[in-house]
Design a protein around this motif. Structure first.
Motif, PDB file in Angstrom:
ATOM      1  N   HIS A   1       0.822  -1.218   0.000  1.00  0.00           N
ATOM      2  CA  HIS A   1       0.000   0.000   0.000  1.00  0.00           C
ATOM      3  C   HIS A   1       0.857   1.269   0.000  1.00  0.00           C
ATOM      4  CE1 HIS A   1       0.615  -1.322   4.171  1.00  0.00           C
ATOM      5  NE2 HIS A   1       0.634  -0.049   4.490  1.00  0.00           N
TER       6      HIS A   1
ATOM      7  N   GLY B   1       0.431  -6.446  -1.631  1.00  0.00           N
ATOM      8  CA  GLY B   1      -0.723  -5.680  -1.153  1.00  0.00           C
ATOM      9  C   GLY B   1      -1.538  -6.540  -0.213  1.00  0.00           C
TER      10      GLY B   1
ATOM     11  N   LEU C   1       2.334   2.339  14.017  1.00  0.00           N
ATOM     12  CA  LEU C   1       0.896   2.435  13.752  1.00  0.00           C
ATOM     13  C   LEU C   1       0.549   1.437  12.662  1.00  0.00           C
ATOM     14  CD1 LEU C   1       0.325   6.313  13.481  1.00  0.00           C
ATOM     15  CD2 LEU C   1      -0.230   4.855  15.421  1.00  0.00           C
TER      16      LEU C   1
ATOM     17  N   LYS D   1       5.073   7.631  10.836  1.00  0.00           N
ATOM     18  CA  LYS D   1       4.032   7.642   9.795  1.00  0.00           C
ATOM     19  C   LYS D   1       3.693   9.088   9.436  1.00  0.00           C
ATOM     20  CE  LYS D   1       0.304   4.584   8.744  1.00  0.00           C
ATOM     21  NZ  LYS D   1      -0.212   3.308   9.212  1.00  0.00           N
TER      22      LYS D   1
HETATM   23  C1  LIG Z   1      -3.741  -9.811   4.248  1.00  0.00           C
HETATM   24  C2  LIG Z   1      -4.166  -8.366   4.443  1.00  0.00           C
HETATM   25  N1  LIG Z   1      -4.967  -8.070   5.491  1.00  0.00           N
HETATM   26  C3  LIG Z   1      -5.362  -6.786   5.667  1.00  0.00           C
HETATM   27  C4  LIG Z   1      -4.988  -5.801   4.793  1.00  0.00           C
HETATM   28  C5  LIG Z   1      -5.474  -4.383   4.979  1.00  0.00           C
HETATM   29  N2  LIG Z   1      -4.399  -3.487   5.409  1.00  0.00           N
HETATM   30  C6  LIG Z   1      -3.800  -2.631   4.552  1.00  0.00           C
HETATM   31  S1  LIG Z   1      -2.610  -1.724   5.271  1.00  0.00           S
HETATM   32  C7  LIG Z   1      -2.894  -2.450   6.777  1.00  0.00           C
HETATM   33  C8  LIG Z   1      -2.093  -2.060   7.984  1.00  0.00           C
HETATM   34  C9  LIG Z   1      -0.714  -2.537   7.901  1.00  0.00           C
HETATM   35  O1  LIG Z   1       0.047  -2.017   8.952  1.00  0.00           O
HETATM   36  P1  LIG Z   1       1.607  -1.902   8.804  1.00  0.00           P
HETATM   37  O2  LIG Z   1       2.155  -3.175   8.261  1.00  0.00           O
HETATM   38  O3  LIG Z   1       2.154  -1.433  10.092  1.00  0.00           O
HETATM   39  O4  LIG Z   1       1.748  -0.823   7.652  1.00  0.00           O
HETATM   40  P2  LIG Z   1       1.979   0.754   7.800  1.00  0.00           P
HETATM   41  O5  LIG Z   1       1.408   1.200   9.102  1.00  0.00           O
HETATM   42  O6  LIG Z   1       3.450   0.959   7.766  1.00  0.00           O
HETATM   43  O7  LIG Z   1       1.286   1.353   6.621  1.00  0.00           O
HETATM   44  C10 LIG Z   1      -3.908  -3.390   6.696  1.00  0.00           C
HETATM   45  C11 LIG Z   1      -4.397  -4.200   7.819  1.00  0.00           C
HETATM   46  C12 LIG Z   1      -4.155  -6.170   3.704  1.00  0.00           C
HETATM   47  N3  LIG Z   1      -3.708  -5.278   2.818  1.00  0.00           N
HETATM   48  N4  LIG Z   1      -3.751  -7.470   3.572  1.00  0.00           N
END
Ligand SMILES: Cc1ncc(C[n+]2csc(CCOP(=O)(O)OP(=O)(O)O)c2C)c(N)n1
Length: 240
Positions: free
Chosen positions: A36, A82, A145, A205
Protein backbone atom coordinates in the motif's frame (compact mmCIF):
# COMPACT_ATOMS: atom_id res chain seq x y z
CA UNK A 1 6.18 8.91 3.96
CA UNK A 2 7.58 6.58 6.63
CA UNK A 3 9.26 4.37 4.01
CA UNK A 4 10.39 7.17 1.70
CA UNK A 5 13.91 7.60 3.09
CA UNK A 6 14.51 3.84 3.04
CA UNK A 7 13.27 3.54 -0.55
CA UNK A 8 15.40 6.53 -1.56
CA UNK A 9 18.59 5.08 -0.06
CA UNK A 10 17.98 1.74 -1.76
CA UNK A 11 17.34 3.06 -5.28
CA UNK A 12 19.73 6.01 -5.27
CA UNK A 13 22.61 4.69 -3.19
CA UNK A 14 22.64 0.98 -2.59
CA UNK A 15 21.02 -1.12 -5.25
CA UNK A 16 22.65 -2.31 -8.45
CA UNK A 17 19.83 -1.55 -10.91
CA UNK A 18 18.99 0.51 -13.97
CA UNK A 19 15.77 1.92 -15.38
CA UNK A 20 17.20 1.17 -18.84
CA UNK A 21 17.53 -2.54 -18.14
CA UNK A 22 14.83 -3.62 -15.66
CA UNK A 23 15.15 -7.30 -16.63
CA UNK A 24 18.90 -7.59 -15.96
CA UNK A 25 19.15 -10.98 -14.20
CA UNK A 26 21.91 -9.67 -11.93
CA UNK A 27 19.96 -6.66 -10.66
CA UNK A 28 19.28 -6.19 -6.98
CA UNK A 29 15.59 -6.50 -6.20
CA UNK A 30 13.32 -4.46 -3.94
CA UNK A 31 10.00 -5.98 -2.94
CA UNK A 32 7.62 -3.68 -1.16
CA UNK A 33 5.70 -6.19 0.89
CA UNK A 34 3.67 -3.39 2.48
CA UNK A 35 2.39 -2.76 -1.03
CA UNK A 36 0.00 0.00 0.00
CA UNK A 37 3.07 2.29 0.23
CA UNK A 38 3.76 1.94 -3.47
CA UNK A 39 3.54 5.68 -4.12
CA UNK A 40 7.00 6.04 -2.58
CA UNK A 41 8.28 3.36 -4.95
CA UNK A 42 6.60 4.84 -8.05
CA UNK A 43 8.22 8.22 -7.35
CA UNK A 44 11.67 6.60 -7.12
CA UNK A 45 11.16 4.38 -10.18
CA UNK A 46 10.05 7.36 -12.28
CA UNK A 47 13.09 9.34 -11.14
CA UNK A 48 15.30 6.39 -12.14
CA UNK A 49 13.79 6.27 -15.64
CA UNK A 50 11.71 3.07 -15.41
CA UNK A 51 8.77 5.00 -16.86
CA UNK A 52 8.07 8.66 -17.67
CA UNK A 53 7.37 10.95 -14.72
CA UNK A 54 4.36 12.29 -16.62
CA UNK A 55 2.39 9.10 -15.94
CA UNK A 56 2.66 9.54 -12.18
CA UNK A 57 -0.45 11.69 -12.54
CA UNK A 58 -2.38 8.64 -13.77
CA UNK A 59 -1.75 6.69 -10.55
CA UNK A 60 -4.79 4.76 -9.34
CA UNK A 61 -6.81 5.51 -12.48
CA UNK A 62 -8.41 2.87 -14.68
CA UNK A 63 -5.99 1.43 -17.25
CA UNK A 64 -2.86 3.01 -15.73
CA UNK A 65 0.22 0.83 -15.17
CA UNK A 66 0.42 2.54 -11.77
CA UNK A 67 -2.24 0.95 -9.61
CA UNK A 68 -2.80 1.36 -5.87
CA UNK A 69 -0.65 -1.68 -5.11
CA UNK A 70 2.45 -3.02 -6.91
CA UNK A 71 1.93 -5.14 -10.02
CA UNK A 72 4.65 -6.79 -12.09
CA UNK A 73 3.42 -5.22 -15.34
CA UNK A 74 4.94 -1.97 -14.05
CA UNK A 75 8.63 -1.73 -14.99
CA UNK A 76 10.78 -2.09 -11.87
CA UNK A 77 8.13 -3.87 -9.79
CA UNK A 78 9.31 -7.35 -8.83
CA UNK A 79 6.19 -8.85 -7.24
CA UNK A 80 2.48 -8.25 -6.89
CA UNK A 81 1.95 -7.28 -3.27
CA UNK A 82 -0.72 -5.68 -1.15
CA UNK A 83 -2.13 -8.77 0.43
CA UNK A 84 0.12 -8.35 3.44
CA UNK A 85 2.66 -11.05 4.43
CA UNK A 86 3.35 -12.44 0.98
CA UNK A 87 6.29 -10.24 -0.02
CA UNK A 88 8.81 -11.84 2.31
CA UNK A 89 7.97 -15.32 0.99
CA UNK A 90 8.49 -14.07 -2.57
CA UNK A 91 11.77 -12.53 -1.43
CA UNK A 92 12.88 -15.86 0.07
CA UNK A 93 12.12 -17.58 -3.24
CA UNK A 94 14.01 -15.03 -5.33
CA UNK A 95 16.96 -15.06 -2.92
CA UNK A 96 17.08 -18.87 -2.98
CA UNK A 97 16.90 -18.72 -6.79
CA UNK A 98 19.90 -16.38 -6.78
CA UNK A 99 21.88 -18.89 -4.72
CA UNK A 100 20.92 -21.79 -7.00
CA UNK A 101 21.82 -19.76 -10.10
CA UNK A 102 25.08 -18.60 -8.49
CA UNK A 103 24.21 -14.94 -9.00
CA UNK A 104 25.25 -12.46 -6.40
CA UNK A 105 22.28 -10.08 -6.39
CA UNK A 106 20.61 -8.99 -3.17
CA UNK A 107 16.90 -9.02 -2.35
CA UNK A 108 15.54 -6.27 -0.12
CA UNK A 109 12.02 -6.61 1.31
CA UNK A 110 10.30 -3.72 3.08
CA UNK A 111 7.74 -4.85 5.65
CA UNK A 112 5.33 -3.01 7.92
CA UNK A 113 5.47 -3.61 11.66
CA UNK A 114 1.73 -4.37 11.65
CA UNK A 115 2.35 -6.82 8.82
CA UNK A 116 4.53 -8.88 11.16
CA UNK A 117 1.30 -10.03 12.83
CA UNK A 118 0.70 -12.34 9.88
CA UNK A 119 1.65 -16.01 10.27
CA UNK A 120 3.09 -16.38 6.77
CA UNK A 121 5.80 -13.87 7.68
CA UNK A 122 7.13 -16.23 10.33
CA UNK A 123 7.25 -19.17 7.92
CA UNK A 124 9.35 -17.04 5.59
CA UNK A 125 11.60 -15.92 8.45
CA UNK A 126 12.23 -19.58 9.32
CA UNK A 127 12.86 -20.55 5.69
CA UNK A 128 15.34 -17.70 5.22
CA UNK A 129 17.50 -18.91 8.07
CA UNK A 130 17.16 -22.61 7.12
CA UNK A 131 18.46 -21.76 3.62
CA UNK A 132 21.12 -19.38 5.02
CA UNK A 133 19.95 -16.57 2.75
CA UNK A 134 22.61 -13.96 3.36
CA UNK A 135 21.48 -12.31 0.10
CA UNK A 136 18.12 -11.43 1.73
CA UNK A 137 17.61 -8.24 3.73
CA UNK A 138 14.29 -7.49 5.42
CA UNK A 139 13.69 -3.87 6.38
CA UNK A 140 10.95 -3.17 8.89
CA UNK A 141 9.23 0.19 8.66
CA UNK A 142 8.68 0.46 12.42
CA UNK A 143 6.23 3.35 12.49
CA UNK A 144 4.27 1.81 15.38
CA UNK A 145 0.90 2.44 13.75
CA UNK A 146 -1.13 0.25 11.47
CA UNK A 147 -4.30 0.96 9.49
CA UNK A 148 -6.70 1.46 12.37
CA UNK A 149 -4.54 2.57 15.28
CA UNK A 150 -1.41 2.01 17.34
CA UNK A 151 0.20 -1.44 17.16
CA UNK A 152 0.40 -1.43 20.97
CA UNK A 153 -3.40 -1.33 21.24
CA UNK A 154 -4.20 -3.72 18.40
CA UNK A 155 -1.72 -6.62 18.43
CA UNK A 156 1.49 -5.84 20.25
CA UNK A 157 4.22 -8.35 19.45
CA UNK A 158 6.66 -6.79 21.88
CA UNK A 159 10.38 -6.90 21.20
CA UNK A 160 10.77 -7.58 17.48
CA UNK A 161 14.56 -7.69 17.59
CA UNK A 162 14.69 -10.57 20.07
CA UNK A 163 12.27 -12.55 17.90
CA UNK A 164 14.47 -12.20 14.83
CA UNK A 165 17.53 -13.02 16.99
CA UNK A 166 15.77 -16.21 18.06
CA UNK A 167 15.24 -17.12 14.40
CA UNK A 168 19.02 -16.70 13.82
CA UNK A 169 18.83 -13.53 11.72
CA UNK A 170 21.43 -10.79 12.05
CA UNK A 171 19.57 -7.79 13.45
CA UNK A 172 20.24 -4.06 13.11
CA UNK A 173 18.31 -1.11 14.53
CA UNK A 174 18.42 2.38 13.04
CA UNK A 175 16.59 5.66 12.75
CA UNK A 176 14.82 5.18 9.43
CA UNK A 177 14.87 8.89 8.67
CA UNK A 178 18.59 9.43 9.21
CA UNK A 179 20.19 9.00 5.80
CA UNK A 180 23.68 8.48 7.22
CA UNK A 181 22.46 5.66 9.44
CA UNK A 182 20.49 4.09 6.60
CA UNK A 183 23.45 4.11 4.24
CA UNK A 184 25.85 2.78 6.85
CA UNK A 185 23.58 -0.10 7.80
CA UNK A 186 22.96 -1.02 4.15
CA UNK A 187 26.73 -1.27 3.70
CA UNK A 188 27.10 -3.27 6.93
CA UNK A 189 24.67 -5.98 5.84
CA UNK A 190 26.90 -6.70 2.84
CA UNK A 191 29.49 -8.10 5.25
CA UNK A 192 27.09 -10.59 6.87
CA UNK A 193 27.64 -14.17 5.73
CA UNK A 194 25.56 -17.29 6.26
CA UNK A 195 22.43 -15.69 7.77
CA UNK A 196 19.74 -13.27 6.53
CA UNK A 197 19.69 -9.72 7.90
CA UNK A 198 16.90 -7.55 9.21
CA UNK A 199 17.04 -3.80 9.66
CA UNK A 200 14.49 -2.47 12.14
CA UNK A 201 14.04 1.13 11.07
CA UNK A 202 12.34 3.43 13.57
CA UNK A 203 10.13 5.67 11.48
CA UNK A 204 7.25 8.14 11.70
CA UNK A 205 4.03 7.64 9.80
CA UNK A 206 3.34 10.77 7.74
CA UNK A 207 6.95 11.89 8.19
CA UNK A 208 7.56 15.41 6.98
CA UNK A 209 3.95 16.58 6.93
CA UNK A 210 3.36 18.34 10.23
CA UNK A 211 -0.37 17.68 10.54
CA UNK A 212 -0.12 14.04 9.41
CA UNK A 213 2.79 12.77 11.49
CA UNK A 214 1.71 9.90 13.76
CA UNK A 215 -1.96 10.41 12.87
CA UNK A 216 -3.66 7.10 12.08
CA UNK A 217 -6.32 8.84 9.98
CA UNK A 218 -3.67 9.61 7.36
CA UNK A 219 -2.88 5.91 6.78
CA UNK A 220 -5.00 6.21 3.66
CA UNK A 221 -6.41 9.69 3.23
CA UNK A 222 -6.75 11.99 0.27
CA UNK A 223 -5.55 15.48 1.15
CA UNK A 224 -7.81 18.47 0.65
CA UNK A 225 -6.43 21.20 -1.61
CA UNK A 226 -5.50 23.25 1.47
CA UNK A 227 -3.79 20.28 3.15
CA UNK A 228 -1.91 19.57 -0.08
CA UNK A 229 -0.63 23.14 -0.19
CA UNK A 230 0.48 22.95 3.44
CA UNK A 231 2.08 19.54 2.96
CA UNK A 232 4.18 20.89 0.10
CA UNK A 233 5.31 23.82 2.23
CA UNK A 234 6.30 21.40 5.02
CA UNK A 235 8.26 19.26 2.60
CA UNK A 236 10.03 22.27 1.09
CA UNK A 237 11.13 23.22 4.59
CA UNK A 238 12.33 19.75 5.60
CA UNK A 239 15.82 19.62 7.00
CA UNK A 240 17.72 17.00 5.05
C1 LIG B 1 -3.74 -9.81 4.25
C2 LIG B 1 -4.17 -8.37 4.44
N1 LIG B 1 -4.97 -8.07 5.49
C3 LIG B 1 -5.36 -6.79 5.67
C4 LIG B 1 -4.99 -5.80 4.79
C5 LIG B 1 -5.47 -4.38 4.98
N2 LIG B 1 -4.40 -3.49 5.41
C6 LIG B 1 -3.80 -2.63 4.55
S1 LIG B 1 -2.61 -1.72 5.27
C7 LIG B 1 -2.89 -2.45 6.78
C8 LIG B 1 -2.09 -2.06 7.98
C9 LIG B 1 -0.71 -2.54 7.90
O1 LIG B 1 0.05 -2.02 8.95
P1 LIG B 1 1.61 -1.90 8.80
O2 LIG B 1 2.15 -3.18 8.26
O3 LIG B 1 2.15 -1.43 10.09
O4 LIG B 1 1.75 -0.82 7.65
P2 LIG B 1 1.98 0.75 7.80
O5 LIG B 1 1.41 1.20 9.10
O6 LIG B 1 3.45 0.96 7.77
O7 LIG B 1 1.29 1.35 6.62
C10 LIG B 1 -3.91 -3.39 6.70
C11 LIG B 1 -4.40 -4.20 7.82
C12 LIG B 1 -4.15 -6.17 3.70
N3 LIG B 1 -3.71 -5.28 2.82
N4 LIG B 1 -3.75 -7.47 3.57
Amino acid sequence: MSSADLVTALYFYKMNHSGDNPENPDRDRLILSKGHSVLAQYAALAECGYFPKSILKTTKTFGSILQGHPEIRTPGIEANTGSLAQGLSVGVGIALGGKLDKRDYKVYVILGDGELNEGQIWEAITAASVYKLDNLVAIIDRNKLQASGPIKEIYDMGDIKSKFDAFCWKTFEINGHNMKEIIEVLDSVDKIKGVPSVIIAQTIKGKGISFAENVTGFHNAALTAEQFRKANLDIDNLEL
